[in-house]
Design a protein around this motif. Structure first.
Motif, PDB file in Angstrom:
ATOM      1  N   VAL A   1      47.360  48.653  33.177  1.00 23.10           N
ATOM      2  CA  VAL A   1      47.203  47.941  34.442  1.00 23.10           C
ATOM      3  C   VAL A   1      47.238  46.442  34.188  1.00 23.10           C
ATOM      4  N   GLU A   2      47.995  45.705  35.018  1.00 26.45           N
ATOM      5  CA  GLU A   2      48.022  44.256  34.892  1.00 26.45           C
ATOM      6  C   GLU A   2      46.912  43.655  35.747  1.00 26.45           C
ATOM      7  N   ALA A   3      45.953  43.009  35.091  1.00 29.05           N
ATOM      8  CA  ALA A   3      44.873  42.349  35.817  1.00 29.05           C
ATOM      9  C   ALA A   3      45.304  40.929  36.168  1.00 29.05           C
TER      10      ALA A   3
ATOM     11  N   ALA B   1      42.282  46.096  30.595  1.00 32.09           N
ATOM     12  CA  ALA B   1      43.097  46.612  31.696  1.00 32.09           C
ATOM     13  C   ALA B   1      44.536  46.824  31.255  1.00 32.09           C
ATOM     14  N   LYS B   2      45.057  45.878  30.479  1.00 32.19           N
ATOM     15  CA  LYS B   2      46.427  45.996  29.991  1.00 32.19           C
ATOM     16  C   LYS B   2      46.572  47.210  29.075  1.00 32.19           C
TER      17      LYS B   2
ATOM     18  N   GLU C   1      40.835  41.559  31.002  1.00 29.87           N
ATOM     19  CA  GLU C   1      42.295  41.604  31.163  1.00 29.87           C
ATOM     20  C   GLU C   1      42.947  42.420  30.055  1.00 29.87           C
TER      21      GLU C   1
ATOM     22  N   THR D   1      38.894  38.377  38.519  1.00 30.93           N
ATOM     23  CA  THR D   1      40.022  39.049  37.882  1.00 30.93           C
ATOM     24  C   THR D   1      40.108  40.427  38.519  1.00 30.93           C
TER      25      THR D   1
ATOM     26  N   LEU E   1      36.383  49.216  31.519  1.00 27.60           N
ATOM     27  CA  LEU E   1      36.449  47.840  32.010  1.00 27.60           C
ATOM     28  C   LEU E   1      35.067  47.239  32.213  1.00 27.60           C
TER      29      LEU E   1
ATOM     30  N   ALA F   1      41.953  44.174  38.867  1.00 30.16           N
ATOM     31  CA  ALA F   1      42.813  45.251  38.366  1.00 30.16           C
ATOM     32  C   ALA F   1      42.981  46.232  39.516  1.00 30.16           C
TER      33      ALA F   1
END
Length: 642
Positions: free
Chosen positions: A536-538, A531-532, A528, A201, A521, A203
């Motif tokens: 941030v979109e992972a 991060a969101k 995910e 995953t 993180l 980011a």
């Protein structure tokens, strides 16, 4: 190379062997696709296109090889692969380079005392499948008939010379590279490096997304420029006056009669015919290096399961040794006659969709179980379907022929720069002047013409070069100006400097943003989601190898190697790449198993050593060519290909 690739190619001709002419004898028919009488007839067969240490490449040899290669592209991609497109892709230059490379290898072989005996040539010819019938040579008379049936025809001497050259190059390559080897440990490490997989995953903060938040003041731009002046050095530039024979301008005036379109269509109907194709799946058990009876027994057991109703795709995934198709349930997709080895070909085309071979099919690769999935009949596009395309093609060919004739005429009228204006006036053309350009910049008004740039940087001010082929037609050039390399004033490169400052600021901004969320993180139960929450979109990958592209970042060796070094479940620190910065979490790993390695060890050894030996041979020949006298007659080349 996968097993499927090997089946489709039938034989792994060495790059340096130039097996294109021999390939023609597997096909045994080269349609006369260069039927336009104006195309490719400007040079006599005996004219010399190039010499390498006194070894000539004639227009006849080049034309034969060129036609064989174009037909190979046509076979692979259909009639849509026009000669015009191939020329734009520079196929003629690539073929010439191959032939020059072959002659250079022959010169080097002669220097070190390597040759091929008549018996070696004889044995090689006897081994060509096209010259065999029921396992025996077809006989001298039919052999010569088949050679004469080629377009252009070949004599036995010409073909045998080609085979002799091929053998000599192979022997040279073997003498230089056979000593290269690899230990089992080295092979395994490289195989694992290429085939271990990881699921991540990611980011990321890309430079492109951060540039909008970065600015550069005039003072910052000036300061950066002062510290990095050499980075912005302007290379040597030149400018030219040129006379262009524009094919597109001529084509606009060409009217192609309907009758000519119809004659061309009827005379080249093969180009518009899609041959019969089948789609098949197979299960392959290889016999190389194994006890054939044991392999056959296993194959027969699998055939029995398939006949009893077992899922064919699952059987293929679990048992087939064709690595490329096994993962797809044995699916080979659609293929036409002649694409597979003869035994496979015959069995596949004899079946109907849904049928499976009642017995095992034996080929040089092993035992196959084949299931036919679909069959497409041969189809022919009508004249109405292709009229517009064909009309444009004929117009282009006519215009190219006119441009070639005009360029040849102008070439006789130009001896010095002043002649450009007289020739232009005589033929209703105009002499134009380019702007300054460097070696790495195109001459904008000429279209793609690397040769024009090379000639411009090699010529003196009192010389004229041409005709030179460009994507727009033929051009004659003379040098009118030269600008020495220099370090520019800031005003000249301010936009480049500002862009570099902004890029560096964007990188620093990405580094800061990634650092701010790294701790959150690292310990987050849901990467995910964390991060969101941080804006941030992972994005999650599939299982990928080290060299696979990552979401938004592309291929990045640094991040790939780092990810493989982390244990499953762990999160990286901030990692910088060429296109941004990122933090990744390792979700899953799939390492090569000992069983998989042992199953692929022999194949990979061949692949690895072939690649290593090819690279060594290429490097050796590149150095050898530096001391050779190599001359290319560009005018003859242009007359040969049109």
């Amino acid at each position: 190379m996968t097993m499927l690739d090997r089946m489709r190619r039938h034989r792994n001709w060495l790059k340096w062997s130039l097996g294109l002419v021999v390939l023609a004898f597997v096909i045994f028919y080269i349609p006369d696709f260069l039927s336009n009488p104006a195309a490719g007839t400007g040079a006599a067969a005996g004219d010399t296109i190039a010499t390498v240490e006194g070894r000539a490449i004639t227009a006849g040899e080049f034309r034969r090889t060129y036609q064989a290669q174009v037909q190979a592209y046509r076979n692979a991609y259909g009639g849509a692969m026009s000669e015009q497109l191939l020329k734009q892709l520079g196929i003629d230059q690539q073929i010439l380079q191959q032939m020059v490379d072959e002659r250079a290898a022959l010169a080097e072989a002669a220097r070190v005392g390597i040759d091929a005996s008549d018996e070696e040539v004889r044995q090689r010819i006897l081994s060509v499948p096209a010259f065999q019938e029921n396992g025996a040579f077809i006989g001298e008379q039919r052999y010569q008939q088949l050679l004469r049936a080629q377009r252009p025809p070949m004599t036995a001497g010409e073909f045998e010379d080609t085979v002799r050259r091929q053998i000599v190059v192979e022997k040279l390559r073997a003498s230089l590279t056979e000593w290269l080897s690899a230990t089992d440990k080295e092979l395994e490490q490289e195989y694992r490096r290429r085939n271990d997989k990881v699921k991540l995953t990611v980011a990321s903060f890309t430079l492109d997304s951060l540039r909008k938040d970065a600015t550069a003041s005039d003072a910052e731009v000036a300061s950066y420029f002062e510290a990095h002046k050499e980075t912005f050095r302007i290379p040597e530039k030149r400018k030219i006056r040129y006379l262009l024979v524009d094919v597109d301008a001529l084509r606009a005036k060409v009217v192609v009669p309907a009758g000519e379109v119809e004659r061309s269509y009827n005379g080249n109907i093969d180009q518009y015919t899609a041959p019969e194709q089948v789609r098949a799946s197979h299960i392959l058990l290889k016999t190389e290096g194994k006890d054939e009876a044991t392999v056959k027994a296993k194959a027969e057991a699998l055939l029995k399961q398939a006949k009893a109703g077992a899922d064919f795709a699952e059987l293929a995934k679990k048992n087939s040794e064709d690595e490329a198709s096994a993962k797809n349930g044995g699916d080979l997709d659609y293929f036409g006659r002649g694409r597979m080895v003869p035994e496979f070909d015959q069995a596949a085309f004899a079946m109907q969709p849904g049928q499976m071979t009642s017995e095992l099919v034996k080929t040089e690769f092993g035992f196959h179980i084949i299931k036919l999935v679909d069959k497409k009949p041969a189809t022919t596009r009508t004249l109405a379907d292709v009229r517009q395309q064909l009309t444009e093609q004929l117009a282009y060919e006519t215009a190219t022929a006119q441009a070639t004739t005009l360029a040849d005429t102008i070439a006789t009228e130009i001896r010095r720069p002043a002649d450009l204006d007289r020739a232009a006036a005589a033929h209703g053309l105009a002499v134009q002047e380019s702007g300054l350009f460097s070696r790495d910049e195109p001459i904008l008004a000429l279209g793609s013409s690397p040769e024009a740039t090379v000639r411009a940087f090699a010529m003196k001010s009192d010389e004229v070069a041409g005709p030179i082929r460009s994507s727009r037609g033929f051009v004659f050039v003379t040098l009118t100006g030269r600008q020495d390399p220099y370090v520019p004033k800031l005003d000249e490169v301010a936009s480049r400097v500002r862009d570099e400052v902004i890029k560096n600021k964007a990188r620093e901004l990405g580094r800061q943003k990634a650092s701010e969320i790294a701790a959150r993180l690292k310990n987050a139960p849901d990467f995910e989601k964390a991060a969101k929450a941080a804006g941030v979109e992972a994005k999650t990958t599939e299982l990928i190898t080290r060299d696979a592209p990552l979401p938004d970042l592309g291929i990045t060796t640094t991040l790939g190697e780092m990810a493989f070094a982390l244990p499953v479940g762990s999160v990286s620190g901030v990692v910088e790449t060429d296109s941004g910065v990122a933090i990744v979490k390792v979700l899953e790993k799939q390492d090569v198993t000992p069983t998989e390695w042992l199953a692929n060890k022999d194949r990979f050894r061949d692949e690895f050593l072939t690649d290593r030996r090819n690279r060594f041979f290429s490097a050796y020949m590149a150095k050898a060519k530096q001391r050779m006298r190599i001359e290319v007659n560009r005018d003859t080349l242009q007359k040969t290909v049109g």
